[in-house]
Motif scaffolding. Structure first.
Motif, PDB file in Angstrom:
ATOM      1  N   UNK A   2       0.833  -1.213   0.000  1.00  0.00           N
ATOM      2  CA  UNK A   2       0.000   0.000   0.000  1.00  0.00           C
ATOM      3  C   UNK A   2       0.863   1.257   0.000  1.00  0.00           C
ATOM      4  N   UNK A   3       2.084   1.163   0.575  1.00  0.00           N
ATOM      5  CA  UNK A   3       2.993   2.321   0.551  1.00  0.00           C
ATOM      6  C   UNK A   3       3.576   2.548  -0.840  1.00  0.00           C
ATOM      7  N   UNK A   4       3.626   1.457  -1.663  1.00  0.00           N
ATOM      8  CA  UNK A   4       4.251   1.552  -2.981  1.00  0.00           C
ATOM      9  C   UNK A   4       5.560   0.777  -3.080  1.00  0.00           C
ATOM     10  N   UNK A   5       6.011   0.159  -1.978  1.00  0.00           N
ATOM     11  CA  UNK A   5       7.240  -0.644  -2.032  1.00  0.00           C
ATOM     12  C   UNK A   5       6.976  -1.932  -2.792  1.00  0.00           C
ATOM     13  N   UNK A   6       7.917  -2.325  -3.645  1.00  0.00           N
ATOM     14  CA  UNK A   6       7.820  -3.625  -4.305  1.00  0.00           C
ATOM     15  C   UNK A   6       8.748  -4.575  -3.561  1.00  0.00           C
ATOM     16  N   UNK A   7       8.168  -5.561  -2.889  1.00  0.00           N
ATOM     17  CA  UNK A   7       9.003  -6.456  -2.081  1.00  0.00           C
ATOM     18  C   UNK A   7       8.298  -7.782  -1.835  1.00  0.00           C
ATOM     19  N   UNK A   8       9.054  -8.746  -1.359  1.00  0.00           N
ATOM     20  CA  UNK A   8       8.515 -10.070  -1.066  1.00  0.00           C
ATOM     21  C   UNK A   8       7.518  -9.973   0.088  1.00  0.00           C
ATOM     22  N   UNK A   9       6.428 -10.726  -0.014  1.00  0.00           N
ATOM     23  CA  UNK A   9       5.480 -10.897   1.097  1.00  0.00           C
ATOM     24  C   UNK A   9       4.925  -9.582   1.651  1.00  0.00           C
ATOM     25  N   UNK A  10       4.852  -8.553   0.838  1.00  0.00           N
ATOM     26  CA  UNK A  10       4.408  -7.227   1.296  1.00  0.00           C
ATOM     27  C   UNK A  10       5.201  -6.742   2.504  1.00  0.00           C
ATOM     28  N   UNK A  11       6.394  -7.278   2.699  1.00  0.00           N
ATOM     29  CA  UNK A  11       7.200  -6.880   3.863  1.00  0.00           C
ATOM     30  C   UNK A  11       6.698  -7.464   5.170  1.00  0.00           C
ATOM     31  N   UNK A  12       5.724  -8.379   5.086  1.00  0.00           N
ATOM     32  CA  UNK A  12       5.142  -8.973   6.302  1.00  0.00           C
ATOM     33  C   UNK A  12       6.133  -9.962   6.903  1.00  0.00           C
ATOM     34  N   UNK A  13       6.259  -9.913   8.192  1.00  0.00           N
ATOM     35  CA  UNK A  13       7.351 -10.585   8.890  1.00  0.00           C
ATOM     36  C   UNK A  13       6.790 -11.480   9.983  1.00  0.00           C
ATOM     37  N   UNK A  14       7.335 -12.692  10.039  1.00  0.00           N
ATOM     38  CA  UNK A  14       6.973 -13.554  11.165  1.00  0.00           C
ATOM     39  C   UNK A  14       8.122 -13.710  12.146  1.00  0.00           C
ATOM     40  N   UNK A  15       9.330 -13.280  11.722  1.00  0.00           N
ATOM     41  CA  UNK A  15      10.481 -13.502  12.605  1.00  0.00           C
ATOM     42  C   UNK A  15      10.637 -12.326  13.562  1.00  0.00           C
ATOM     43  N   UNK A  16      11.426 -12.515  14.587  1.00  0.00           N
ATOM     44  CA  UNK A  16      11.649 -11.508  15.620  1.00  0.00           C
ATOM     45  C   UNK A  16      10.346 -10.957  16.209  1.00  0.00           C
ATOM     46  N   UNK A  17       9.305 -11.788  16.205  1.00  0.00           N
ATOM     47  CA  UNK A  17       8.037 -11.450  16.838  1.00  0.00           C
ATOM     48  C   UNK A  17       7.638 -12.682  17.641  1.00  0.00           C
ATOM     49  N   UNK A  73      14.367  18.079   4.146  1.00  0.00           N
ATOM     50  CA  UNK A  73      13.066  17.457   4.428  1.00  0.00           C
ATOM     51  C   UNK A  73      12.815  16.254   3.519  1.00  0.00           C
ATOM     52  N   UNK A  74      13.814  15.386   3.408  1.00  0.00           N
ATOM     53  CA  UNK A  74      13.680  14.176   2.599  1.00  0.00           C
ATOM     54  C   UNK A  74      12.627  13.229   3.147  1.00  0.00           C
ATOM     55  N   UNK A  75      12.181  12.323   2.274  1.00  0.00           N
ATOM     56  CA  UNK A  75      11.200  11.311   2.671  1.00  0.00           C
ATOM     57  C   UNK A  75      11.636   9.947   2.138  1.00  0.00           C
ATOM     58  N   UNK A  76      11.004   8.913   2.650  1.00  0.00           N
ATOM     59  CA  UNK A  76      11.187   7.588   2.081  1.00  0.00           C
ATOM     60  C   UNK A  76      10.396   7.454   0.789  1.00  0.00           C
ATOM     61  N   UNK A  77       9.285   8.167   0.743  1.00  0.00           N
ATOM     62  CA  UNK A  77       8.392   8.100  -0.420  1.00  0.00           C
ATOM     63  C   UNK A  77       9.095   8.529  -1.703  1.00  0.00           C
ATOM     64  N   UNK A  78      10.001   9.518  -1.596  1.00  0.00           N
ATOM     65  CA  UNK A  78      10.654  10.031  -2.805  1.00  0.00           C
ATOM     66  C   UNK A  78      11.602   9.003  -3.427  1.00  0.00           C
ATOM     67  N   UNK A  79      11.869   7.911  -2.719  1.00  0.00           N
ATOM     68  CA  UNK A  79      12.721   6.849  -3.271  1.00  0.00           C
ATOM     69  C   UNK A  79      11.932   5.824  -4.081  1.00  0.00           C
ATOM     70  N   UNK A  80      10.606   5.914  -4.018  1.00  0.00           N
ATOM     71  CA  UNK A  80       9.779   4.926  -4.723  1.00  0.00           C
ATOM     72  C   UNK A  80       9.624   5.327  -6.187  1.00  0.00           C
ATOM     73  N   UNK A  81       9.969   4.406  -7.089  1.00  0.00           N
ATOM     74  CA  UNK A  81       9.768   4.637  -8.521  1.00  0.00           C
ATOM     75  C   UNK A  81       8.360   4.181  -8.876  1.00  0.00           C
ATOM     76  N   UNK A  82       7.578   5.086  -9.412  1.00  0.00           N
ATOM     77  CA  UNK A  82       6.191   4.728  -9.729  1.00  0.00           C
ATOM     78  C   UNK A  82       6.148   3.708 -10.859  1.00  0.00           C
ATOM     79  N   UNK A  83       5.124   2.888 -10.831  1.00  0.00           N
ATOM     80  CA  UNK A  83       4.943   1.835 -11.826  1.00  0.00           C
ATOM     81  C   UNK A  83       5.044   2.390 -13.251  1.00  0.00           C
TER      82      UNK A  83
END
Lengths: 248, 248
Positions: free
Chosen positions: B104-119, B232-242
């Motif tokens: 939903x943030x726009x990151x392209x990654x495995x498993x939507x970044x959902x994590x089961x470890x360290x929890x 005033x950088x953001x993480x969003x500005x690193x996302x390349x749009x589709x």
């Protein structure tokens, strides 16, 4: 409540401009710095290519018809396009003003990694065999200083999905390239989500922060006290083969 | 012949396990470390998600038919797959034992970044709004300490073309995300080849070297004396749009 566990140093070094006509080797130059065991030495690929005289003078290049056609599309000089084609196995993506290729080494990057900047004349491809170059530099340093070090040759590459270039490791010696952590456990004893870490790329990116991209003139970085394995890693082990890549 | 120009420090810190039930905020915790102006504080996303109680208990999830079908293909629990789907805009690649989505943030990654470890229990998505989280932590630290700092929330992600995961910046505040160096010149006065640098990703990767991925228990890293812009950088500005990505 907060405890210091690791303190890593990243030291950016200015060196003379390298032309390939020096009466010293890169290993001799780097050994003038007071190195310690397990220092990781990161060198910008442009310095390595130049020290290896891997620079092609424009007037020695005869562009093919393919290069001439492509040069119009790309808005680049035909000679530059010829070198890009010569350095590539295949074109991965071609657009109105860019070309992404797989290089002969297997790297997927813009313009086959061919560089016109930071070169006074001529066109500069990537080092022919970056792992071999890294290995020679490491052995040279170890002979002169008696210190066991790691060597990484880095470059900046763009990537899909995210904007901006990042430092990556194209040649590695004496330090881990791809870190396989399969079977290791997290804090709750569960197997790790991420089992392979591109550790040499992370070290290459670390050095890039200090090197800059511009006229900083800091092509050499020492990373000291990095908590990483020192082994017979390579840059090659970081390359994902086409057959194993769902994005090719 | 060799001159030290920059010395950057990367300090890995151990902190207590965060559950979200602490009687202190992350900003209060981090402020216990003797910070300096222009320190960059990198925090593992897992700590931020947990401090925000962004952990979903498995027995509260009702997997859809789609999630149940997909779970067989992926060899994952249906509840985990349901969260992966809930966190995604779309599936980018689907294979026999992996799923790459756009979150939903726009990151392209495995498993939507959902994590089961360290929890210890439950399923942990990425922080809902990592830029907002980074901003809140930065403001909290500045209020308590009076120091102007940068904050980056990092995660490890795989990438096309290259093996192994690398640290990337998913949330940024007070420091540059994407560094536009257009118009700057190289050592020979030529315009730069690479004009946009993913500097927050390089800083995130720097921190990842020290954090490790395993049971190191070092989810907090201070990068001191980094030669980067504080803006005033953001993480969003690193996302390349589709639409702008030739690899989507």
């Amino acid at each position: 409540m907060i405890t210091e566990r690791v303190k890593m140093e990243v030291i950016g070094l200015e060196i003379p401009l390298i032309s390939g006509n020096e009466d010293y080797t890169l290993a001799e130059l780097i050994s003038k710095y007071p190195l310690k065991d397990k220092d990781i030495i990161v060198i910008a690929e442009t310095v390595v290519s130049k020290s290896e005289k891997n620079v092609i003078l424009k007037d020695t290049i005869k562009p093919s018809n393919e290069a001439i056609e492509l040069s119009k599309k790309l808005g680049k000089e035909p000679e530059v396009v010829q070198v890009i084609l010569d350095e590539s196995n295949e074109t991965v993506r071609l657009g109105p003003n860019f070309i992404v290729t797989e290089t002969k080494h297997g790297f997927v990057c813009a313009n086959s990694g061919v560089d016109e900047s930071n070169t006074s004349k001529g066109i500069k491809p990537l080092p022919k065999n970056p792992d071999k170059s890294a290995n020679e530099i490491r052995k040279g340093i170890e002979e002169i200083t008696g210190k066991n070090v790691g060597v990484i040759i880095n470059d900046s590459m763009g990537r899909p999905f995210r904007k901006g270039s990042c430092g990556v490791a194209i040649g590695v010696s004496g330090v881990c390239g791809l870190w396989d952590r399969k079977g290791e456990k997290d804090l709750f004893g569960r197997e790790l989500k991420t089992t392979e870490v591109g550790i040499a790329d992370e070290l290459a990116a670390t050095a890039s922060v200090v090197m800059g991209q511009s006229n900083e003139g800091i092509p050499l970085v020492i990373i000291r006290n990095a908590p990483v394995p020192f082994n017979d890693g390579t840059g090659k082990e970081l390359i994902r083969k086409k057959e194993e890549d769902v994005f090719r």
